[in-house]
Design a protein around this motif. Structure first.
Motif, PDB file in Angstrom:
ATOM      1  N   GLU B 154       0.848  -1.191   0.000  1.00 26.44           N
ATOM      2  CA  GLU B 154       0.000   0.000   0.000  1.00 26.44           C
ATOM      3  C   GLU B 154       0.882   1.239   0.000  1.00 26.44           C
ATOM      4  N   CYS B 155       0.356   2.326  -0.504  1.00 22.35           N
ATOM      5  CA  CYS B 155       1.148   3.551  -0.607  1.00 22.35           C
ATOM      6  C   CYS B 155       0.265   4.752  -0.318  1.00 22.35           C
ATOM      7  N   LYS B 156       0.777   5.634   0.529  1.00 14.66           N
ATOM      8  CA  LYS B 156       0.036   6.871   0.771  1.00 14.66           C
ATOM      9  C   LYS B 156       0.939   8.058   0.494  1.00 14.66           C
ATOM     10  N   VAL B 157       0.469   8.943  -0.356  1.00 23.96           N
ATOM     11  CA  VAL B 157       1.264  10.093  -0.770  1.00 23.96           C
ATOM     12  C   VAL B 157       0.597  11.382  -0.288  1.00 23.96           C
ATOM     13  N   VAL B 162      -1.034  22.916  -3.325  1.00 26.74           N
ATOM     14  CA  VAL B 162      -1.009  23.743  -4.531  1.00 26.74           C
ATOM     15  C   VAL B 162      -0.690  22.894  -5.761  1.00 26.74           C
ATOM     16  N   SER B 163       0.171  21.887  -5.625  1.00 27.79           N
ATOM     17  CA  SER B 163       0.462  20.985  -6.745  1.00 27.79           C
ATOM     18  C   SER B 163      -0.699  20.033  -6.986  1.00 27.79           C
ATOM     19  N   TYR B 164      -1.283  19.551  -5.896  1.00 22.59           N
ATOM     20  CA  TYR B 164      -2.415  18.635  -6.002  1.00 22.59           C
ATOM     21  C   TYR B 164      -3.501  19.240  -6.882  1.00 22.59           C
ATOM     22  N   GLU B 165      -3.699  20.548  -6.695  1.00 26.43           N
ATOM     23  CA  GLU B 165      -4.752  21.214  -7.460  1.00 26.43           C
ATOM     24  C   GLU B 165      -4.288  21.614  -8.857  1.00 26.43           C
ATOM     25  N   GLY B 178      -2.933   2.677  -7.902  1.00 26.03           N
ATOM     26  CA  GLY B 178      -3.491   2.121  -6.677  1.00 26.03           C
ATOM     27  C   GLY B 178      -3.090   2.814  -5.394  1.00 26.03           C
ATOM     28  N   ALA B 179      -2.368   3.920  -5.482  1.00 26.43           N
ATOM     29  CA  ALA B 179      -1.955   4.627  -4.268  1.00 26.43           C
ATOM     30  C   ALA B 179      -3.069   5.546  -3.780  1.00 26.43           C
ATOM     31  N   GLU B 180      -2.994   5.870  -2.483  1.00 36.49           N
ATOM     32  CA  GLU B 180      -3.882   6.889  -1.947  1.00 36.49           C
ATOM     33  C   GLU B 180      -3.105   8.194  -1.971  1.00 36.49           C
ATOM     34  N   CYS B 181      -3.640   9.188  -2.637  1.00 36.79           N
ATOM     35  CA  CYS B 181      -2.956  10.475  -2.719  1.00 36.79           C
ATOM     36  C   CYS B 181      -3.876  11.539  -2.135  1.00 36.79           C
ATOM     37  N   VAL B 182      -3.397  12.228  -1.091  1.00 40.58           N
ATOM     38  CA  VAL B 182      -4.226  13.268  -0.482  1.00 40.58           C
ATOM     39  C   VAL B 182      -3.519  14.618  -0.552  1.00 40.58           C
ATOM     40  N   SER B 186      -3.541  17.697   5.264  1.00 35.30           N
ATOM     41  CA  SER B 186      -4.722  16.839   5.210  1.00 35.30           C
ATOM     42  C   SER B 186      -5.347  16.724   6.592  1.00 35.30           C
ATOM     43  N   ARG B 187      -6.506  16.102   6.651  1.00 34.07           N
ATOM     44  CA  ARG B 187      -7.161  15.835   7.950  1.00 34.07           C
ATOM     45  C   ARG B 187      -6.740  14.459   8.480  1.00 34.07           C
ATOM     46  N   ASP B 188      -5.772  13.812   7.803  1.00 32.54           N
ATOM     47  CA  ASP B 188      -5.416  12.434   8.169  1.00 32.54           C
ATOM     48  C   ASP B 188      -4.320  12.344   9.226  1.00 32.54           C
TER      49      ASP B 188
END
Lengths: 455, 455
Positions: B154-157, B162-165, B178-182, B186-188
């Motif tokens: 599993e992978c979380k990024v 600003v880049s995400y958007e 298949g990675a989770e990218c937030v 974040s609220r995590d």
């Protein structure tokens, strides 16, 4: 360590293209001049194509030499690797061997430069200084821009306005390669100005863009027009894909039982499959599958008929499978497969049962593309995902039958500039489309009075 | 036909990485625990890295075996081609031979997967099930997502907001793998929530994203943290680039006089150059050039000092060239070169005069990138354009001196997902930046009280 990529050394690159017209059981019927109903002559095509390409279009020579200057540019990225999909095989628990010919390694990210480079060269030696073309999603415009910069030609691309605005990266690629890319309808042609006068907010269409590009070629100095699919010489230039693949399979001592590619206008399909269809004509047992979307089911449901190659009704009438030149497919993400017609060569081979057509719904192709990305690591173009879906189906069939088949498909392009479809799939918003029968029949009315080809 | 691409067969892929710590004239000074001022112990790093990677980080063994399982994944795209830039040479009218090692052919489009794949493997064998990381522009997040899907982790990024958007395609690539990218903050994580409580509209920073990823690794089950540059084990994994290049030059019987790569954290530079610096240490006459932007002149103008590796001041203190961990470079397009520090290994080699640093202004790098795109056909990443600018300068110098030098540079990545800079260049809106001296001195105040390394 298992061998994953079969590389062909540069010096082994094929030196001739294969012209399937030399081997077809049924010869092609000629394109017709819509005004006279008579076969088109080479001279009819001279305003927009140079004579050397017109000769290739009509040639029935089996092997045509690839000029040294073309090879020199092709080796920027060719020979492309033939890769074994071990991880996908393991995921599917199939006894089948799955290979893919990876055309995504070209600087434009697809197989399109194979013919763009050849066309730029032939135009250059014919004294042409500038090429015009149209592009929808942008793949072809990028490929021709690349080819023109490699040969020092000017290039003008009329890009359908809606794509021009939605895909800024594509037009930036063309501009980085020195091409002029304008939003179509443009103010640069009489036809574009006429359209804009009637509807200043017109979002454009491939038909309009073709009309602009053809007008540009016919009326500008030292300018010809260039097309990225459908025509015979385009299919010819793409056969380097399959010829390389044959040499690569020889290296590992294998031969495919199943050859798969997606079809829009037919160019990547022809490229991989024609050398294998030659073998099939000569008795080899090989299955050739052409995969299209259910939203644009040209070869699975359309009739074989004479029709215009373009929606603007400017081209000669071509004998092909068609949904009618006015047909407007639903906006599926595989933009390159949203074409109403099909290469006359591919059409004829389907009629002669040398090619097996098949259609997939959009969701299934993205599901296949996701499996491929998460096993083999490559994110493919939405068009390519159609070929992957068929390869997976064939591999699963091999598992059920317990047969160790060899499957090869054409990885025609990467999807790094077309990720919107993956976004829709991942967020559960991607929908399926199948063309309703009534809609198809209605679209076909427009060609009901056209001359009929012999089936 | 001239040979354009020098391919190394898969079976010739290097089986060991090269660890330059075995050959450095001056050994590295240890990272320090900022609280105690004492050298960091392996145990200090265990909450975020597995022991096998910590051992690699500290190893002075010259050759380290590449595990078979890592090679199996690397050959998805390796060995990468070493290509001769004939068209560029002709354009420059230079007697120099220019070669580029093309790392853009990886599925992620850059050299980053070389270490991502190795790190995912070592974590997997250490029993780790999940990796966390941060990403700025998205290159590293994509590479780690790819590596994790290949090894079933599993992978979380945490991607800077600003880049995400601004770069939706990058996060879509990660999700397709298949990675989770937030979006970060974040609220995590506790840290993310704290930042958002203070400023709900915070646009994020690499420092914040690092803090979130490290907190995630330290507090989640079976999770470790992964970093794409700066650290010794990252440089180690990248040496496969230069080791392949050496074998490829052997095939054509050549050896480079000049080796060039861009530097941000140092990873693609180390990859290409370390095997050549080994030769240089042993007496070979080879010039090694590290190219950075004038907007972030770490190695050309910064001091060699102990500083934090990250802007959040969470890491140990590293002995390196730095502009101060609070330094915020101007928003040049080469996002991967906007880093305040430099790999301690690269820093030490510069101090020992084995590497020659050089800085270029932004406009010159895009001019070079445009020349390359229009001659060689490849549109490169803005970072890579720095290496191209230096290669062109060296080739022009060779022309002036009438010397037939051999130049090689690292084509670290393609630019197909970072075309905004080309847009700005083409529309005349691209600007140059050079860091004002006062600004640098001000930024360096923050580290004035830190322990000083021996120069």
């Amino acid at each position: 360590m298992e061998t994953k990529k079969i590389f062909l050394p540069e010096k082994e690159i094929p030196r001739q293209w294969y012209n399937i017209q030399a081997d077809m059981p049924t010869p092609l019927q000629p394109p017709l001049n819509p005004a006279t109903g008579k076969p088109v002559s080479p001279e009819d095509l001279l305003p927009i194509f140079p004579m050397n390409l017109i000769e290739q279009e009509m040639s029935t020579e089996r092997w045509i030499d690839i000029p040294e200057e073309v090879l020199e540019k092709l080796i920027t990225y060719r020979p492309t690797p033939l890769q074994r999909a071990y991880a996908l095989e393991r995921y599917l628990k199939t006894p089948a061997k799955i290979y893919y010919k990876n055309e995504s390694v070209s600087p434009a990210g697809s197989h399109k430069p194979n013919t763009a480079i050849a066309q730029a060269y032939y135009n250059k030696v014919a004294g042409v200084k500038r090429l015009s073309t149209e592009t929808g999603a942008g793949q072809w415009g990028c490929a021709l821009s690349l080819a023109c910069t490699l040969f020092g030609l000017e290039c003008k691309v009329y890009m359908v306005k809606v794509s021009y605005e939605q895909k800024p990266y594509r037009q930036l690629m063309m501009k980085a390669w020195g091409a002029e890319c304008v939003s179509s309808p443009s103010r640069d042609t009489n036809f574009g100005r006429k359209v804009l006068a009637e509807d200043p907010d017109c979002s454009g269409s491939l038909g309009i863009a073709i009309s602009e590009a053809v007008e540009d070629a016919a009326t500008s100095e030292n300018t010809k027009y260039s097309l990225g699919s459908v025509l015979n010489h385009v299919m010819l230039h793409q056969t380097i894909i399959g010829l390389e693949t044959q040499k690569q399979f020889e290296i590992v001592g294998d031969y495919p039982d199943v050859v798969i590619a997606c079809v829009g206008g037919g160019s990547n399909f022809s490229g991989l499959s024609f050398p294998y269809i030659r073998d099939k004509i000569h008795g080899k047992d090989v299955q050739v599958i052409a995969v299209e979307p259910t939203a644009c089911p040209t070869v699975t449901r359309g009739p074989f008929a004479y029709d215009y190659g373009d929606t603007a009704a400017k081209t000669p009438l071509l004998p092909m499978f068609t949904l009618g030149h006015n047909f407007l497919p639903k906006p599926i993400h595989a933009g390159g497969l949203r074409y109403h017609g099909m290469s006359p060569l591919v059409s004829r081979l389907i009629l002669d049962n040398l090619v097996q057509p098949r259609a997939y719904n959009q969701l299934q192709t993205y599901k296949a593309g996701m499996i491929f990305a998460q096993t083999e690591g490559l994110i493919c173009a939405p068009e390519t995902n159609h070929a992957i879906a068929a390869a997976i189906d064939e591999a699963e069939k091999a598992r059920e039958e317990g047969v160790a088949k060899t499957i090869v498909f054409c990885l025609s392009g990467h999807g790094l500039l077309d990720l919107a479809g993956y976004d829709a799939y991942l967020s559960g918003k991607l929908t399926d489309y199948s063309l309703p029968e009534e809609e198809m029949q209605k679209s076909l009315e427009a060609i009901s009075s056209f001359p009929k080809p012999v089936v």
